[in-house]
Design a protein around this motif. Sequence first.
Motif, short mmCIF file in Angstrom:
data_model
loop_
_atom_site.label_atom_id
_atom_site.label_comp_id
_atom_site.label_asym_id
_atom_site.label_seq_id
_atom_site.Cartn_x
_atom_site.Cartn_y
_atom_site.Cartn_z
N LYS A 131 -4.84 0.06 -5.66
CA LYS A 131 -5.15 1.08 -6.67
C LYS A 131 -6.65 1.36 -6.66
O LYS A 131 -7.09 2.51 -6.74
N GLN A 132 -7.43 0.27 -6.57
CA GLN A 132 -8.89 0.43 -6.60
C GLN A 132 -9.38 1.18 -5.36
O GLN A 132 -10.23 2.06 -5.45
N LYS A 133 -8.78 0.82 -4.23
CA LYS A 133 -9.19 1.47 -2.97
C LYS A 133 -8.96 2.98 -3.04
O LYS A 133 -9.80 3.79 -2.63
N ASP A 141 -5.27 16.38 -12.79
CA ASP A 141 -6.38 15.56 -13.28
C ASP A 141 -5.96 14.10 -13.50
O ASP A 141 -6.76 13.27 -13.93
N SER A 142 -4.70 13.79 -13.17
CA SER A 142 -4.24 12.40 -13.30
C SER A 142 -4.97 11.52 -12.29
O SER A 142 -5.24 11.92 -11.16
N ASP A 143 -5.28 10.27 -12.69
CA ASP A 143 -5.93 9.30 -11.79
C ASP A 143 -5.12 9.06 -10.53
O ASP A 143 -5.64 8.74 -9.47
N ARG A 147 0.85 -1.20 0.00
CA ARG A 147 0.00 0.00 0.00
C ARG A 147 0.90 1.26 0.00
O ARG A 147 0.93 2.01 0.96
N PRO A 148 1.59 1.47 -1.11
CA PRO A 148 2.53 2.61 -1.13
C PRO A 148 1.84 3.93 -1.49
O PRO A 148 0.80 3.94 -2.15
N ILE A 149 2.43 5.02 -1.04
CA ILE A 149 1.97 6.36 -1.45
C ILE A 149 3.20 7.27 -1.57
O ILE A 149 4.18 7.10 -0.81
N ASN A 178 -13.42 8.95 -5.42
CA ASN A 178 -14.82 9.14 -5.86
C ASN A 178 -15.76 9.36 -4.69
O ASN A 178 -16.79 9.99 -4.83
N GLN A 179 -15.37 8.80 -3.55
CA GLN A 179 -16.22 8.89 -2.35
C GLN A 179 -16.31 10.32 -1.82
O GLN A 179 -17.27 10.68 -1.18
#
Length: 554
Positions: A354-356, A260-262, A218-220, A362-363
């Motif tokens: 990535k999905q999380k 605006d990058s994902d 779970r990197p950031i 979006n949440q």
Amino acid sequence: MFVYPKKQHKGVFAVATGAEIMVKCLEKENVRRIFGYPGAAICPFYDCLSASAIKHILVREEQNAAHMASGYARSCGKVGVCVVTSGPGATNLITGIATAYMDSIPLVVITGQVNSWLLGRDVFQEADITGACESFTKHSYLVKDAADLPRIFKEAFHIASTGRPGPVLIDVPTDVQNQPVATWQYPEKANIRGYKPRTQGHALQVKKALAAIAEAERPIICCGGGVVLANARDEMTAFAKKSGIPVCATMMGIGVIPMDSDLYLGMIGMHGRESANLTMQQADLVLLCGARVGDRAVSAPQQIAEKARIIHIDVDPAEIGKNMPVDIPIVGDVRQVLKSLTEGVTDTVPEAWKQKVLDYKNQFPPRGEPREDFVEPRVFIRDLSAMMEDNAILVADVGQNQIWAARNFNVKEGRFLTSGGLGTMGYAIPAAVGAKMAKPHRQVVAVCGDGSFQMAMCELGTLVQTGTDIKIIIMQNGTLGMVKEFQDKLYKGRYIGTILKGGEPDFVKLAESYGIRASFAKNNAAAKEQAAQMLQQDGPYILVCRVDPATPSI
Ligand SMILES: Cc1ncc(C[n+]2csc(CCOP(=O)(O)OP(=O)(O)O)c2C)c(N)n1
């Protein structure tokens, strides 16, 4: 080596005076503009400036000379230069110097000083400015002999712009400015014993970092102003893309990758985005890049470090481990280190993470709805952002307006400038003037509160006199909104010293008295329309937005 022609000076066979050398040194450093305010103790320098192509920008208060030089430096990547007189001129400048210091902005600050034989006697307009600025400068000089000026200037520019950038002060007594010098030359290079900033990260540390990234689930990446200062936006974008690691930023790091990058999660911290904070809290690896991890960005660094491995890249070794325990330190220029990391990295980020991260994004959509009774500032900043050119520069002041801007302005190819470290009200207008002078073909917009605008409104004179085309937004809520918000939350709404209403000028009339076009918007529809007109017009413009004082920062 260029030797200046000899001439007779006050009976001494001299090639130049100290003041002439100071101007020539600035020319040698390709300085085109300096920001300043004169007085008797710096008059010899000013007199020589008249013979130079260097343009002097007369500010209306000395602090703003430093802010203007800061906006200029940040926008063109060069060292900003400001100059003031001794005593009150120098002390007025202190907040500007401290602001630049906290944000690591390269400045050379020149102050006039009383005659050297009077130093220490509390004579008229004497202030021990090198002493007073000791903790706000990267280095300072009190010049005793004009023959030292070339070396000192060369060193000052070198120190200000290398390693971790910062302000360097040169205090020059009047007699030193008038001192005839028999010979001088500008050194090719600065050679300062003990000052050799490291640029390449240690190969072994880079290898360790790559191994930790490969193991992480779970990197950031957390970027600070150091990434912007290192001009490493492209390198950061490339690294994030290749590694697939999501990116958040501190306030000073806003704009490090296209927003605006994902992969971009927004600003972290007390006023940051929920998505960025939640991701950070759950990470098992944090890659800190050029971030000091101040308390506003990460309030509980210990807790994060307990759960995650920390890699910290910074050009300043003193930053590493200062606010957060670090597992893998890498001292070096962020740009260089990112290049090395990008070469070795592959995308090993689990899809679930990535999905999380995307779900978090979006949440928590941006907040605020357009209003008919007031201008909803968060909505307005998003509207403004959409209208502005891709390479525009937005300069935010301090207060709620800063948070509205930081959270809602979308940096594309442009820049977001603000006083992130010291949080100095009144920064936006002078910094925007400096930024526009550095990038005359870009749109430059300053966003202020009505409190911060009033701290710097004297600079309307400077922008009119210099014909500088910046646009100013005043978020008029009749209060010192950010502090009032604290009083609401922590002090049961006891408003002491935070109400401006009843003592404010008519900002539109004020602007018009300077010959600046201005308008007043009472709701979002009007603000959007007026902003569109404002951006189409040439010349400065002030748009006053009526904001509900109950609007929260986030
Ligand atoms: C020079 C300076 N003095 C005091 C403060 C403390 N302070 C932080 S935010 C703020 C209120 C700012 O008011 P305003 O400019 O009207 O902006 P708003 O919060 O209403 O958007 C104050 C007083 C500061 N940051 N800088």
